[in-house]
Design an enzyme around this catalytic site. Structure first.
Site, PDB file in Angstrom:
ATOM      1  N   HIS A   1     -13.469   2.917   8.074  1.00 22.86           N
ATOM      2  CA  HIS A   1     -12.731   1.743   7.574  1.00 22.86           C
ATOM      3  C   HIS A   1     -13.257   1.298   6.210  1.00 22.86           C
ATOM      4  CE1 HIS A   1      -9.963  -1.598   9.248  1.00 22.86           C
ATOM      5  NE2 HIS A   1      -9.914  -1.613   7.925  1.00 22.86           N
ATOM      6  N   GLN A   2     -13.265   2.233   5.283  1.00 21.77           N
ATOM      7  CA  GLN A   2     -13.790   1.931   3.944  1.00 21.77           C
ATOM      8  C   GLN A   2     -12.714   1.970   2.864  1.00 21.77           C
ATOM      9  OE1 GLN A   2     -16.349   5.750   3.453  1.00 21.77           O
ATOM     10  NE2 GLN A   2     -15.598   5.397   1.395  1.00 21.77           N
ATOM     11  N   ALA A   3     -11.441   2.165   3.278  1.00 26.92           N
ATOM     12  CA  ALA A   3     -10.393   2.322   2.267  1.00 26.92           C
ATOM     13  C   ALA A   3     -10.313   1.113   1.332  1.00 26.92           C
ATOM     14  CB  ALA A   3      -9.045   2.565   2.942  1.00 26.92           C
ATOM     15  N   PHE A   4     -10.606  -0.056   1.880  1.00 25.63           N
ATOM     16  CA  PHE A   4     -10.501  -1.290   1.065  1.00 25.63           C
ATOM     17  C   PHE A   4     -11.703  -1.468   0.153  1.00 25.63           C
ATOM     18  CE2 PHE A   4     -13.858  -4.027   2.713  1.00 25.63           C
ATOM     19  CZ  PHE A   4     -14.259  -3.299   3.828  1.00 25.63           C
TER      20      PHE A   4
ATOM     21  N   GLU B   1     -12.644   1.240  17.102  1.00 20.33           N
ATOM     22  CA  GLU B   1     -13.654   1.199  16.025  1.00 20.33           C
ATOM     23  C   GLU B   1     -14.578  -0.011  16.118  1.00 20.33           C
ATOM     24  OE1 GLU B   1     -10.909   1.033  12.596  1.00 20.33           O
ATOM     25  OE2 GLU B   1     -11.772  -0.933  12.124  1.00 20.33           O
TER      26      GLU B   1
ATOM     27  N   ARG C   1      -3.995   1.101  10.904  1.00 20.69           N
ATOM     28  CA  ARG C   1      -4.774   0.547  12.014  1.00 20.69           C
ATOM     29  C   ARG C   1      -4.877   1.624  13.086  1.00 20.69           C
ATOM     30  NH1 ARG C   1      -6.443  -2.552   9.053  1.00 20.69           N
ATOM     31  NH2 ARG C   1      -6.436  -4.825   9.054  1.00 20.69           N
TER      32      ARG C   1
ATOM     33  N   THR D   1      -4.654   5.326   7.523  1.00 25.36           N
ATOM     34  CA  THR D   1      -5.558   4.308   6.958  1.00 25.36           C
ATOM     35  C   THR D   1      -5.024   2.910   7.299  1.00 25.36           C
ATOM     36  OG1 THR D   1      -4.428   4.233   4.818  1.00 25.36           O
ATOM     37  CG2 THR D   1      -6.245   5.810   5.016  1.00 25.36           C
TER      38      THR D   1
ATOM     39  N   ILE E   1       0.836  -1.210   0.000  1.00 28.67           N
ATOM     40  CA  ILE E   1       0.000   0.000   0.000  1.00 28.67           C
ATOM     41  C   ILE E   1       0.869   1.258   0.000  1.00 28.67           C
ATOM     42  CG2 ILE E   1      -1.705   1.311   1.331  1.00 28.67           C
ATOM     43  CD1 ILE E   1      -2.784  -1.466   2.315  1.00 28.67           C
TER      44      ILE E   1
HETATM   45  P1  NAI Z   1       2.737  -4.952   3.612  1.00 28.56           P
HETATM   46  O1  NAI Z   1       3.062  -6.100   4.506  1.00 28.56           O
HETATM   47  O2  NAI Z   1       2.855  -5.112   2.126  1.00 28.56           O
HETATM   48  O3  NAI Z   1       3.618  -3.662   4.019  1.00 28.56           O
HETATM   49  C1  NAI Z   1       3.861  -3.273   5.338  1.00 28.56           C
HETATM   50  C2  NAI Z   1       5.218  -2.574   5.337  1.00 28.56           C
HETATM   51  O4  NAI Z   1       5.395  -1.998   6.645  1.00 28.56           O
HETATM   52  C3  NAI Z   1       6.390  -3.524   5.084  1.00 28.56           C
HETATM   53  O5  NAI Z   1       7.194  -3.021   4.024  1.00 28.56           O
HETATM   54  C4  NAI Z   1       7.136  -3.540   6.414  1.00 28.56           C
HETATM   55  O6  NAI Z   1       8.540  -3.687   6.246  1.00 28.56           O
HETATM   56  C5  NAI Z   1       6.783  -2.165   6.966  1.00 28.56           C
HETATM   57  N1  NAI Z   1       6.982  -2.034   8.410  1.00 28.56           N
HETATM   58  C6  NAI Z   1       6.936  -2.992   9.364  1.00 28.56           C
HETATM   59  N2  NAI Z   1       7.226  -2.455  10.562  1.00 28.56           N
HETATM   60  C7  NAI Z   1       7.466  -1.144  10.360  1.00 28.56           C
HETATM   61  C8  NAI Z   1       7.850  -0.069  11.211  1.00 28.56           C
HETATM   62  N3  NAI Z   1       8.038  -0.259  12.525  1.00 28.56           N
HETATM   63  N4  NAI Z   1       8.001   1.160  10.665  1.00 28.56           N
HETATM   64  C9  NAI Z   1       7.824   1.349   9.339  1.00 28.56           C
HETATM   65  N5  NAI Z   1       7.485   0.363   8.477  1.00 28.56           N
HETATM   66  C10 NAI Z   1       7.298  -0.868   8.989  1.00 28.56           C
HETATM   67  O7  NAI Z   1       1.253  -4.510   4.028  1.00 28.56           O
HETATM   68  P2  NAI Z   1       0.213  -3.665   3.164  1.00 28.56           P
HETATM   69  O8  NAI Z   1      -0.620  -4.577   2.337  1.00 28.56           O
HETATM   70  O9  NAI Z   1       0.893  -2.530   2.513  1.00 28.56           O
HETATM   71  O10 NAI Z   1      -0.762  -3.125   4.339  1.00 28.56           O
HETATM   72  C11 NAI Z   1      -0.280  -2.253   5.356  1.00 28.56           C
HETATM   73  C12 NAI Z   1      -1.314  -2.151   6.463  1.00 28.56           C
HETATM   74  O11 NAI Z   1      -2.462  -1.460   5.973  1.00 28.56           O
HETATM   75  C13 NAI Z   1      -1.879  -3.509   6.955  1.00 28.56           C
HETATM   76  O12 NAI Z   1      -1.053  -4.082   7.950  1.00 28.56           O
HETATM   77  C14 NAI Z   1      -3.221  -3.128   7.490  1.00 28.56           C
HETATM   78  O13 NAI Z   1      -3.104  -2.847   8.886  1.00 28.56           O
HETATM   79  C15 NAI Z   1      -3.577  -1.824   6.754  1.00 28.56           C
HETATM   80  N6  NAI Z   1      -4.739  -1.993   5.858  1.00 28.56           N
HETATM   81  C16 NAI Z   1      -5.815  -1.141   5.988  1.00 28.56           C
HETATM   82  C17 NAI Z   1      -6.926  -1.267   5.166  1.00 28.56           C
HETATM   83  C18 NAI Z   1      -8.105  -0.339   5.241  1.00 28.56           C
HETATM   84  O14 NAI Z   1      -9.164  -0.638   4.631  1.00 28.56           O
HETATM   85  N7  NAI Z   1      -8.031   0.800   5.940  1.00 28.56           N
HETATM   86  C19 NAI Z   1      -6.989  -2.343   4.177  1.00 28.56           C
HETATM   87  C20 NAI Z   1      -5.782  -3.141   4.065  1.00 28.56           C
HETATM   88  C21 NAI Z   1      -4.709  -2.976   4.899  1.00 28.56           C
END
Ligand code: NAI
Length: 334
Positions: free
Chosen positions: A297-300, A265, A236, A234, A157
């Site tokens: 929580h609608q980003a997805f 939430e 958690r 967006t 993301i």
């Molecule tokens: P991803 O696993 O592809 O990327 C997460 C990145 O965060 C990784 O590159 C990782 O190295 C990095 N990371 C880990 N610890 C860190 C730290 N302490 N400081 C900085 N970076 C750090 O995950 P993706 O798919 O990009 O999703 C990210 C988050 O977005 C998910 O964990 C989820 O909580 C949230 N999300 C929210 C949605 C929504 O509808 N609002 C929908 C989907 C995901």
């Protein structure tokens, strides 16, 4: 497999039914509107798999009941898995599957929608124009082009957000302990958290929620940020200390706040509570600020993402049924 699906809305049902039909309708889906909690877990008795969403409770006691009642797989309809007690699941022999990437673009585009809306005050302009108020006082924005955007966590993301913001002409700083080689292709710059916080006009959070990132943005982090910064979350809810954000908004340290997630939430989002009295005073206070924009929580929530969540969930069920391992397992060390 017999699957009990918790936190089901009409849209979940239609996308899952379509994906199950496309895979030969091999799974028997039982849809439950309630969230999975210690009180509702009994509804899953006899299910081989439980399908859960982000605000379902997958604590030790819930997992113990599930395992005791014969469930073998937890199939998450989300990428994040911070709400699952993975250690207890492993001890109980429960497999956990997730949907690792359904549409990073959906979340990234919503993030940019929040940035643009807050900057150009679209939420306020919309209400004004409908009232016949065409005055521009209070609607002054800034050019994104030339501004510095800081992305905390540049996985799927965060990288998509970086690509879009580079397209706007922003300087993009990225803090990630495991930086992707794609960053240099995009033209984003790696930075320490300190550098990112002190230099960014916009800070946006895309790292997972872990013990390390819990309340990553607290009063200390806010003190290191530019005065009047735009903060977007967006990721958690618990990545930010909401009480500290309210203090930051009151003092002007935060100039704009965009949230799609909120630490508490679970009691609010995904439900129509418009005829209820809001009991959460912290959330209620957030709603009073003109420079705060919150979505539930609608980003997805795009058609593409929903179809992919359903397809991958059915794939996880089918592979688990065939091999005992889901296509996208969440490992204990994850
Ligand atoms: P991803 O696993 O592809 O990327 C997460 C990145 O965060 C990784 O590159 C990782 O190295 C990095 N990371 C880990 N610890 C860190 C730290 N302490 N400081 C900085 N970076 C750090 O995950 P993706 O798919 O990009 O999703 C990210 C988050 O977005 C998910 O964990 C989820 O909580 C949230 N999300 C929210 C949605 C929504 O509808 N609002 C929908 C989907 C995901």
């Amino acid at each position: 497999m017999r699957v009990t699906v918790f936190s089901t809305k009409s849209y979940d049902r239609s996308f899952l039914d379509e994906a199950n039909a496309a895979a030969g309708s091999r799974h028997e889906m039982r849809y439950i509107e309630a969230r999975l909690t210690e009180e509702s877990v009994a509804l899953a008795a006899g299910a081989d798999a439980v399908c859960a969403f982000v605000n379902d409770v997958l604590s030790g006691p819930v997992l113990e009941t599930l395992a005791g009642d014969g469930t073998r797989l937890i199939a998450l309809r989300s990428a994040g898995f911070n709400h699952v007690d993975l250690a207890r699941a492993a001890e109980l022999g429960l497999s956990v599957a997730r949907v690792p990437a359904y549409s990073p673009d959906a979340v990234a585009e919503h993030t940019v929608a929040l940035i643009l809306s807050l900057n150009r005050k679209i939420h306020r302009a919309y209400a004004r124009v409908r009232e016949g108020n065409f005055a521009l006082e209070g609607l002054l924005g800034f050019d994104l082009c030339g501004r510095t955007a800081g992305i905390v966590g540049a996985g799927k993301i965060g990288l998509a957000v970086a690509r879009i913001l580079k397209g706007f002409g922003c300087r993009v700083l990225v803090h990630d302990p495991a930086p992707s080689p794609e960053l240099s292709v995009i033209g984003a710059e790696e930075a320490s958290l300190e550098e990112l916080l002190s230099q960014s006009d916009i800070v946006t959070l895309h790292c997972p929620l872990t013990p390390e990132t819990h309340h990553l943005i607290d009063c200390n982090a806010l003190a290191r940020m530019k005065r009047g910064v735009m903060l977007i979350n967006t990721g958690r809810g618990a990545l930010v200390d909401t009480v500290a954000l309210i203090d930051g908004l009151k003092s002007g340290a935060i100039g704009y706040l965009g949230l799609d997630v909120y630490e508490e939430e679970g009691d609010l989002f995904f439900e129509n509570l418009s005829d209820k009295v809001l009991q959460d005073d912290i959330f209620a206070r957030l709603l009073t600020f003109p420079n705060v924009l919150i979505t539930g929580h609608q980003a997805f929530f795009t058609a593409e993402a929903m179809a992919e969540i359903a397809r991958t969930t059915i794939e996880n069920l089918t592979t688990f049924e065939g091999t005992g391992v889901p296509a996208n397992p969440v490992e204990l060390s994850a």
